[in-house]
Structures are given as structure tokens and as C-alpha cells.
Design a protein around this motif. Structure first.
Motif, PDB file in Angstrom:
ATOM      1  N   PHE A 173      -5.405  15.688   2.588  1.00 21.70           N
ATOM      2  CA  PHE A 173      -6.018  14.824   1.720  1.00 21.70           C
ATOM      3  C   PHE A 173      -5.225  13.210   1.664  1.00 21.70           C
ATOM      4  O   PHE A 173      -3.863  13.244   1.692  1.00 21.70           O
ATOM      5  CB  PHE A 173      -5.684  15.150  -0.028  1.00 21.70           C
ATOM      6  CG  PHE A 173      -5.894  14.051  -1.032  1.00 21.70           C
ATOM      7  CD1 PHE A 173      -7.183  13.867  -1.634  1.00 21.70           C
ATOM      8  CD2 PHE A 173      -4.907  13.448  -1.441  1.00 21.70           C
ATOM      9  CE1 PHE A 173      -7.260  13.070  -2.422  1.00 21.70           C
ATOM     10  CE2 PHE A 173      -5.026  12.431  -2.595  1.00 21.70           C
ATOM     11  CZ  PHE A 173      -6.465  12.319  -2.970  1.00 21.70           C
ATOM     12  N   VAL A 174      -5.986  12.411   1.456  1.00 18.69           N
ATOM     13  CA  VAL A 174      -5.503  11.010   1.599  1.00 18.69           C
ATOM     14  C   VAL A 174      -5.973   9.991   0.707  1.00 18.69           C
ATOM     15  O   VAL A 174      -7.021   9.591   0.723  1.00 18.69           O
ATOM     16  CB  VAL A 174      -5.788  10.183   3.059  1.00 18.69           C
ATOM     17  CG1 VAL A 174      -5.117   8.579   3.175  1.00 18.69           C
ATOM     18  CG2 VAL A 174      -5.326  11.122   4.258  1.00 18.69           C
ATOM     19  N   GLY A 175      -5.238   9.667  -0.404  1.00 14.95           N
ATOM     20  CA  GLY A 175      -5.967   9.131  -1.491  1.00 14.95           C
ATOM     21  C   GLY A 175      -5.554   7.231  -0.912  1.00 14.95           C
ATOM     22  O   GLY A 175      -4.837   6.723  -1.407  1.00 14.95           O
ATOM     23  N   ARG A 176      -6.462   7.008  -0.169  1.00 15.06           N
ATOM     24  CA  ARG A 176      -6.382   5.653   0.608  1.00 15.06           C
ATOM     25  C   ARG A 176      -6.277   4.444  -0.690  1.00 15.06           C
ATOM     26  O   ARG A 176      -5.578   3.637  -0.465  1.00 15.06           O
ATOM     27  CB  ARG A 176      -7.691   5.242   1.219  1.00 15.06           C
ATOM     28  CG  ARG A 176      -7.635   4.070   2.180  1.00 15.06           C
ATOM     29  CD  ARG A 176      -8.930   3.445   2.518  1.00 15.06           C
ATOM     30  NE  ARG A 176      -9.341   2.902   1.240  1.00 15.06           N
ATOM     31  CZ  ARG A 176      -9.130   1.749   0.745  1.00 15.06           C
ATOM     32  NH1 ARG A 176      -8.055   0.951   1.437  1.00 15.06           N
ATOM     33  NH2 ARG A 176      -9.439   1.212  -0.578  1.00 15.06           N
ATOM     34  N   ALA A 177      -7.214   4.318  -1.756  1.00  8.89           N
ATOM     35  CA  ALA A 177      -7.186   3.244  -2.694  1.00  8.89           C
ATOM     36  C   ALA A 177      -5.684   3.482  -3.373  1.00  8.89           C
ATOM     37  O   ALA A 177      -5.159   2.350  -3.687  1.00  8.89           O
ATOM     38  CB  ALA A 177      -8.332   3.566  -3.688  1.00  8.89           C
ATOM     39  N   ALA A 178      -5.224   4.590  -3.753  1.00  7.85           N
ATOM     40  CA  ALA A 178      -4.126   4.592  -4.414  1.00  7.85           C
ATOM     41  C   ALA A 178      -2.659   4.070  -3.650  1.00  7.85           C
ATOM     42  O   ALA A 178      -1.923   3.376  -4.071  1.00  7.85           O
ATOM     43  CB  ALA A 178      -3.494   5.906  -4.875  1.00  7.85           C
ATOM     44  N   ILE A 179      -2.753   4.441  -2.215  1.00  3.86           N
ATOM     45  CA  ILE A 179      -1.943   4.047  -1.483  1.00  3.86           C
ATOM     46  C   ILE A 179      -2.074   2.491  -1.042  1.00  3.86           C
ATOM     47  O   ILE A 179      -0.950   1.821  -1.303  1.00  3.86           O
ATOM     48  CB  ILE A 179      -2.139   4.608   0.078  1.00  3.86           C
ATOM     49  CG1 ILE A 179      -1.697   6.213  -0.054  1.00  3.86           C
ATOM     50  CG2 ILE A 179      -1.225   4.081   1.253  1.00  3.86           C
ATOM     51  CD1 ILE A 179      -2.224   6.989   1.052  1.00  3.86           C
ATOM     52  N   ALA A 180      -3.101   1.955  -0.822  1.00  5.35           N
ATOM     53  CA  ALA A 180      -3.117   0.571  -0.838  1.00  5.35           C
ATOM     54  C   ALA A 180      -2.765  -0.366  -1.971  1.00  5.35           C
ATOM     55  O   ALA A 180      -2.193  -1.149  -2.105  1.00  5.35           O
ATOM     56  CB  ALA A 180      -4.631   0.191  -0.479  1.00  5.35           C
ATOM     57  N   GLU A 181      -3.047   0.333  -3.167  1.00  4.34           N
ATOM     58  CA  GLU A 181      -2.380  -0.433  -4.418  1.00  4.34           C
ATOM     59  C   GLU A 181      -0.832  -0.239  -4.338  1.00  4.34           C
ATOM     60  O   GLU A 181      -0.170  -1.147  -4.980  1.00  4.34           O
ATOM     61  CB  GLU A 181      -3.069   0.410  -5.638  1.00  4.34           C
ATOM     62  CG  GLU A 181      -2.529  -0.091  -6.994  1.00  4.34           C
ATOM     63  CD  GLU A 181      -3.262   0.541  -8.253  1.00  4.34           C
ATOM     64  OE1 GLU A 181      -3.029  -0.094  -9.373  1.00  4.34           O
ATOM     65  OE2 GLU A 181      -3.883   1.557  -7.959  1.00  4.34           O
ATOM     66  N   ARG A 182      -0.340   0.987  -4.115  1.00  2.00           N
ATOM     67  CA  ARG A 182       1.323   0.927  -4.126  1.00  2.00           C
ATOM     68  C   ARG A 182       1.818  -0.173  -3.268  1.00  2.00           C
ATOM     69  O   ARG A 182       2.678  -0.573  -3.465  1.00  2.00           O
ATOM     70  CB  ARG A 182       1.622   2.386  -3.902  1.00  2.00           C
ATOM     71  CG  ARG A 182       3.162   2.489  -3.798  1.00  2.00           C
ATOM     72  CD  ARG A 182       3.436   3.930  -3.641  1.00  2.00           C
ATOM     73  NE  ARG A 182       2.932   4.680  -2.182  1.00  2.00           N
ATOM     74  CZ  ARG A 182       3.484   4.296  -1.112  1.00  2.00           C
ATOM     75  NH1 ARG A 182       4.335   3.535  -0.990  1.00  2.00           N
ATOM     76  NH2 ARG A 182       3.058   5.138   0.044  1.00  2.00           N
TER      77      ARG A 182
END
Length: 356
Positions: A53-62
């Protein structure tokens, strides 16, 4: 004795309150919340043995590198450099720079979940897209790019043969990577894009015709142990004698003696500071307690399989057991990227002693 560190609040006790039957959306692992990881597991086929699983949007926000489709080269470069250094990417990330004219790109993905069944059978990928993305327009663009359209389960399906792609770029219509998007089903009502050889099996799960991984509950305890995961790699049906990337079983390692075979494992990147945690689920409390002690001793003296470097040279950790779980909170000198590499290679903190 192995040092045991107890969590301030035991998330495991929540299992007694919330029994997952059919849907995590109806009864969250964490009361009052519904995470992207929980949502993603609802579309995973029940027979999956390896899930990423990759939470792309959450990673980009962080990382503070949010990017939109059509962004200029400077913004794209900053985004790609940041996610590369973090070691987190979707299957579309590397194509972002050449998909500027596509109706769908990595920038539109909220999260990605991918995986396979036993012996890598049934490969599949699911993307949850931004609510503002019009998947009907994506379908029209796929047709315009050269895909053949049909219907499966009442949803639009698009397929492109390898021969339809540019031989130099492997892109269909100069914008869609055929290796990743050779067979695509769009589910607009759920904002989902399904791809891969097992796309029909995945659609059956999405439409509730087949059980999801949540229904089987095999990863329930593991997933519940960590909050706010932005990356997760889950495994079950583990063969302790097999290691990813090796063509033959590794040479027996006597130092692994005492490390039990887990029922399931999970590696997580989570929290505002991108902490890394490994969780192993065993058949009972006694097995977990014995493994925690043996594993703590092995981590002090053991070697990584791929590099043969001492584990103690590349990380420090806290290890505990809670019921049938063993949890390892890691501080990796190589950072998140290194932790993900270890997890995907089945190396390091999830090692176990080969049977026989």
C-alpha cells in the motif's frame, strides 16, 4: 532478557470492541476513523498473500511536494526527487514526466494498493483517484490514445496490446505506459482504477461478488497495531526458506534458530515523522513471547541476508510482544527508503528459521 517496551495505549485491545465483518468502513480498526489503508484493504482479493500500500497523497503532503497533472518541469523535478529520496512511489510515479497530456497520472492518485496471490499468481493494482477526477473523461482519453473499449461487470474496460505502444517509449498514444496500464477497468462510482492481469478478480471484490482481504481478517491484528500508515507491506503464507530476489534457497543460517514462522507480517511507515515499524503475528501468545526474546538476541548479533551487514550496524530498535504480536519500532540509519528495501526483499526484521 529482551527489552520490552509497552505502547502507551494498546491498540490491540480495540479488537475486542470492533469485530470486522464484511467491511472496515462499517467498523473501523480505529474507532472514529477510517484510514486510507483500511479503505484499500477492502478492495484486495481475499486470497492475497503479498500486499503493498502506498498513500501517495498523504506522502506528498508530508513532504510538502503536492503536484498536479500538467505541472511544470521544476515542480515535477522537486516532487520526483522528494519521493525518490523517501523511497515511496506508485507504479505510475516514474512515468509522471511523460504523462503530462494524459487524463490520468500519478498526480491524480490518492492511494495505490497492489499485490499477488501464492507464487505471484493474480497480479493486480488498484488506484483510488482524487474525487475531482472525471473517470468518464479518462475512459474517453484511453480510447483516443488507442485502447480498445469493452464492458466487464457493467464497467468500462480498456485494453492495449504491447504492439500498440511506441517501441522506444512503451507508451500508448504517447501518454499511457502499456506495462502498467495494459488492461484497465474504471469504476467511477468508487473513484477506482483497476489494472493488471487479475483485473476481473479485483472487480469482483469491488462489486462485493467475492470476499476481500478484510472479510478474511488474516491481517486484522497486524494492521490494527499501527495508526496513520502511509506505506505498508503485508505478507502471509510465509516460506522462511525463500527470499525475494534469490533463485535458490539461501544457505541455512544457524543463528536464526528460535525465530518462529509468523502467520503474517507487516512493515509500516507511519505518523507525522515517518516512523518505521515491523509487526509479526504468531499463532499464540507463547510463540510470540518466545520469538520476541529470540528475535531480540538475533537482531543484536545477526546479519542482513542480502548485504551480510550486521543488523546492529544499520539500525537501533525497541521490541515488544503484546499477546500474539511482536512489534519492532526501528530507527534505520538508511532511513525510510532502506526500511522499505528490506521489507520488499523479505530481509532483516521479518526473518525466520527455515523448517526442516
Amino acid at each position: 532478557m529482551v527489552p520490552m517496551r509497552r505502547s502507551p495505549v494498546s491498540a490491540l485491545s480495540l479488537l475486542a470492541v470492533c469485530s470486522l465483518v464484511g467491511s472496515l468502513a462499517g467498523c473501523s480498526l480505529i474507532p472514529g476513523s477510517s484510514s486510507d489503508l483500511e479503505d484499500a484493504l477492502e478492495v484486495v482479493p481475499a486470497d492475497a498473500t503479498s500486499v503493498t500500500f502506498v498513500g501517495r497523497a498523504a506522502i506528498a503532503e508530508r513532504l510538502d511536494v503536492e503536484v498536479e497533472t500538467g505541472a511544470d518541469d521544476r515542480e515535477l523535478g522537486r516532487y520526483l526527487q522528494a519521493v525518490d529520496e523517501a523511497g515511496v512511489a506508485t507504479r505510475l510515479t516514474s512515468y509522471l514526466g511523460v504523462m503530462g497530456d494524459a487524463a490520468l497520472s500519478d498526480a491524480d492518485i490518492v492511494w495505490e494498493v497492489s499485490g499477488s496471490g501464492q507464487d505471484d499468481e493474480g497480479l493486480w493494482t488498484v488506484w483510488k483517484t482524487d474525487d475531482d477526477l472525471d473517470l468518464d473523461e479518462v475512459g474517453d482519453d484511453l480510447v483516443d490514445a488507442g485502447y480498445d473499449e469493452s464492458e466487464t461487470g457493467g464497467e468500462r474496460r480498456f485494453r492495449a496490446e504491447l504492439a500498440a505502444a511506441d517501441p522506444e517509449t512503451s507508451l500508448v498514444g504517447d501518454r499511457y505506459p502499456v506495462a502498467v496500464m495494459g488492461d484497465v477497468v474504471l469504476v467511477p462510482d468508487e473513484h477506482l482504477v483497476l489494472t493488471g492481469p487479475a483485473v476481473e478478480a479485483t472487480l469482483d471484490v469491488v462489486q462485493d461478488d467475492e470476499d476481500s482481504l478484510v472479510d478474511g481478517q488474516d491481517f486484522e491484528d497486524v494492521v490494527n497495531a499501527v495508526d496513520d500508515a502511509e506505506f505498508a507491506h503485508l505478507r502471509r503464507d510465509i516460506d522462511c526458506g525463500a527470499v525475494q530476489g534469490r533463485r535458490s534457497p539461501p544457505t541455512p543460517d544457524p543463528t536464526l534458530e528460535g525465530l518462529a514462522r509468523p502467520e503474517a507480517t507487516g512493515f509500516f511507515v507511519h505518523g507525522d515523522d515517518a516512523e518505521t515499524t515491523t509487526v509479526l503475528a504468531f499463532e499464540d501468545d507463547d510463540t510470540a513471547e518466545a520469538d520476541a526474546e529470540a528475535r531480540g538476541a538475533w537482531l543484536e548479533d545477526g546479519l542482513l541476508l542480502q548485504s551480510q551487514r550486521p543488523v546492529a550496524d544499520v539500525a537501533t530498535w525497541d521490541i515488544e510482544h503484546d499477546g500474539s504480536l511482536v512489534r519492532i519500532d526501528e530507527d534505520l540509519k538508511g532511513g525510510v527508503r532502506f526500511g522499505i528495501e528490506l521489507a520488499l526483499a523479505d530481509d532483516g526484521f521479518t526473518r525466520c528459521a527455515p523448517e526442516g
